[in-house]
Design an enzyme around this catalytic site. Structure first.
Site, short mmCIF file in Angstrom:
data_model
loop_
_atom_site.label_atom_id
_atom_site.label_comp_id
_atom_site.label_asym_id
_atom_site.label_seq_id
_atom_site.Cartn_x
_atom_site.Cartn_y
_atom_site.Cartn_z
N CYS A 71 -44.68 -25.90 -22.50
CA CYS A 71 -45.34 -25.70 -23.70
C CYS A 71 -45.27 -26.94 -24.66
CB CYS A 71 -45.27 -24.47 -24.58
SG CYS A 71 -45.86 -24.22 -25.63
N THR A 77 -36.54 -51.32 -9.58
CA THR A 77 -36.87 -50.64 -11.10
C THR A 77 -37.03 -52.09 -11.64
OG1 THR A 77 -36.58 -49.51 -13.39
CG2 THR A 77 -34.11 -50.16 -11.67
N SER A 78 -37.85 -52.24 -13.16
CA SER A 78 -38.40 -53.91 -12.83
C SER A 78 -37.57 -53.63 -14.53
CB SER A 78 -40.12 -53.41 -14.04
OG SER A 78 -40.16 -53.08 -14.77
N HIS A 102 -36.57 -38.87 -16.95
CA HIS A 102 -37.98 -39.29 -17.61
C HIS A 102 -38.68 -37.48 -17.22
CE1 HIS A 102 -38.00 -43.72 -17.64
NE2 HIS A 102 -37.13 -43.06 -19.11
P1 OAD Z 1 -41.89 -50.25 -12.89
O1 OAD Z 1 -43.41 -50.57 -11.98
O2 OAD Z 1 -42.21 -50.37 -13.89
O3 OAD Z 1 -41.39 -51.18 -11.65
C1 OAD Z 1 -41.11 -50.86 -10.75
C2 OAD Z 1 -39.68 -52.09 -9.68
O4 OAD Z 1 -39.94 -51.96 -8.12
C3 OAD Z 1 -40.99 -53.62 -10.02
O5 OAD Z 1 -39.63 -54.67 -10.63
C4 OAD Z 1 -40.72 -53.73 -8.03
O6 OAD Z 1 -40.79 -55.33 -8.06
C5 OAD Z 1 -40.24 -52.80 -7.87
N1 OAD Z 1 -40.55 -52.65 -5.59
C6 OAD Z 1 -42.09 -52.24 -6.04
N2 OAD Z 1 -41.65 -52.27 -4.19
C7 OAD Z 1 -40.41 -52.30 -4.09
C8 OAD Z 1 -39.41 -51.75 -3.04
N3 OAD Z 1 -40.17 -51.58 -1.96
N4 OAD Z 1 -38.38 -51.92 -2.55
C9 OAD Z 1 -37.45 -52.30 -4.34
N5 OAD Z 1 -37.95 -52.60 -5.30
C10 OAD Z 1 -39.37 -52.48 -4.64
O7 OAD Z 1 -41.37 -48.41 -12.52
P2 OAD Z 1 -40.15 -48.58 -13.74
O8 OAD Z 1 -39.20 -50.04 -13.79
O9 OAD Z 1 -39.54 -46.75 -12.24
O10 OAD Z 1 -42.21 -43.55 -17.73
O11 OAD Z 1 -40.76 -47.51 -14.65
C11 OAD Z 1 -39.85 -47.78 -15.31
C12 OAD Z 1 -40.82 -46.15 -16.83
O12 OAD Z 1 -41.89 -46.61 -16.41
C13 OAD Z 1 -41.34 -45.27 -15.56
O13 OAD Z 1 -40.01 -44.39 -15.31
C14 OAD Z 1 -42.42 -44.61 -16.07
C15 OAD Z 1 -42.91 -46.06 -16.10
O14 OAD Z 1 -44.33 -45.77 -17.32
C16 OAD Z 1 -42.57 -42.95 -17.93
O15 OAD Z 1 -44.06 -42.57 -16.72
C17 OAD Z 1 -42.46 -41.67 -19.08
#
Ligand code: OAD
Length: 258
Positions: A128, A199-200, A120
């Protein structure tokens, strides 16, 4: 690898490849907000305002403010034991290891990880919004006065620079997808482990990597604080926080992670 459940630890000792996919949860214990948890970034901001090309066209000052604040915050936090355990595992496995992260905060690299694909993009690169200027390292913050592209100016055009983040509606870098695909398909028939952490499972194509891994015969494990949208796709789910679970999972001692 004695901490790994079932046969996964043995597989890694026997020469399996390991692909780890990380998300915002891995950096939560460093103090960075996730996106979709309560109080997450997407509760405070509309995705389409700060993470889309259309949002940037409409209000580039707001978008740069959002990423400048995130740049400032990411600079003040440190990698946690989860990041450090992954760097330690990479030392053991060498080129049998690949880390694919959705995080843009640079904490994996600061923990010592080298084989990292930032699918990402990165908070700390700028590119740019109009021409194909090579993205460059940039730790600066922009509140109000926005950076302009000098290459475009030389050609008599005006264009703003923007963060090198993959926004909604944009394609991932095909070279990244190719590198992930090649790693997954390398040595067909040899053991392969896929672990997703923090990751969610809500954002594609990252959420679909588990499907590809399974179709190629991988043993798959999810480590997450809460069930993810794609939990059912994994062979195993460990509900835990990554800063505690990853060192235990990989048998990385506190001294190895300083
Ligand atoms: P999310 O915020 O969607 O999900 C984070 C996940 O981590 C959730 O399922 C939580 O339960 C879990 N979590 C929280 N704290 C934790 C911990 N200490 N240990 C283990 N798990 C934990 O974040 P992402 O899945 O990374 O994209 O989101 C994916 C993408 O959506 C991001 O890269 C971003 C966003 O929109 C862009 O900005 C392009």
């Amino acid at each position: 690898m004695e901490g790994l459940n079932g046969g996964m630890g043995t597989l890694l000792e026997e020469g399996a490849r390991l692909l780890v996919l990380t998300g915002a949860g891995v950096s939560a214990e460093s103090g960075l907000a996730t996106f979709r948890d309560s109080n997450g970034l997407w509760e405070q901001h509309r995705v389409e305002d700060v993470a889309s090309p259309e949002g940037f066209l409409r209000d580039p000052v707001l978008v740069w403010k959002f990423y400048s604040l995130r740049r400032d915050q990411a600079k003040t936090v440190a990698p946690n034991p989860g990041h450090l355990a992954l760097a330690e595992v990479e030392k053991r496995l060498g080129d049998r290891f690949l880390l694919v992260t959705q995080n843009v905060d640079g904490l994996h690299q600061r923990a010592g990880s080298e084989r990292v694909i930032e699918i990402h993009g990165s908070l700390f690169r700028t590119k740019c919004s109009s021409c194909d200027l090579e993205p460059y390292d940039d730790h600066a913050t922009y509140f109000g006065t926005l950076p302009r592209c000098h290459d475009c100016e030389r050609r008599g055009r005006k264009a703003l620079l923007r963060p090198d983040i993959v926004w909604f509606g944009e394609m991932l870098d095909p070279r990244h997808l190719q590198a992930i695909d090649s790693f997954m398909r390398r040595d067909p028939g040899s053991p392969f482990v896929f672990i997703a952490v923090g990751t969610s499972g809500a954002v594609w194509p990252a959420a679909g990597l588990v499907n590809l891994a399974r179709s190629l015969g991988a043993s798959t494990l999810l480590v997450n604080a809460e069930p993810a949208e794609n939990t059912a796709r994994f062979h195993q789910f460990i509900q835990a926080k990554s800063a505690e679970a990853l060192p235990a999972l990989f048998g990385v001692s506190a001294s190895a992670i300083r």
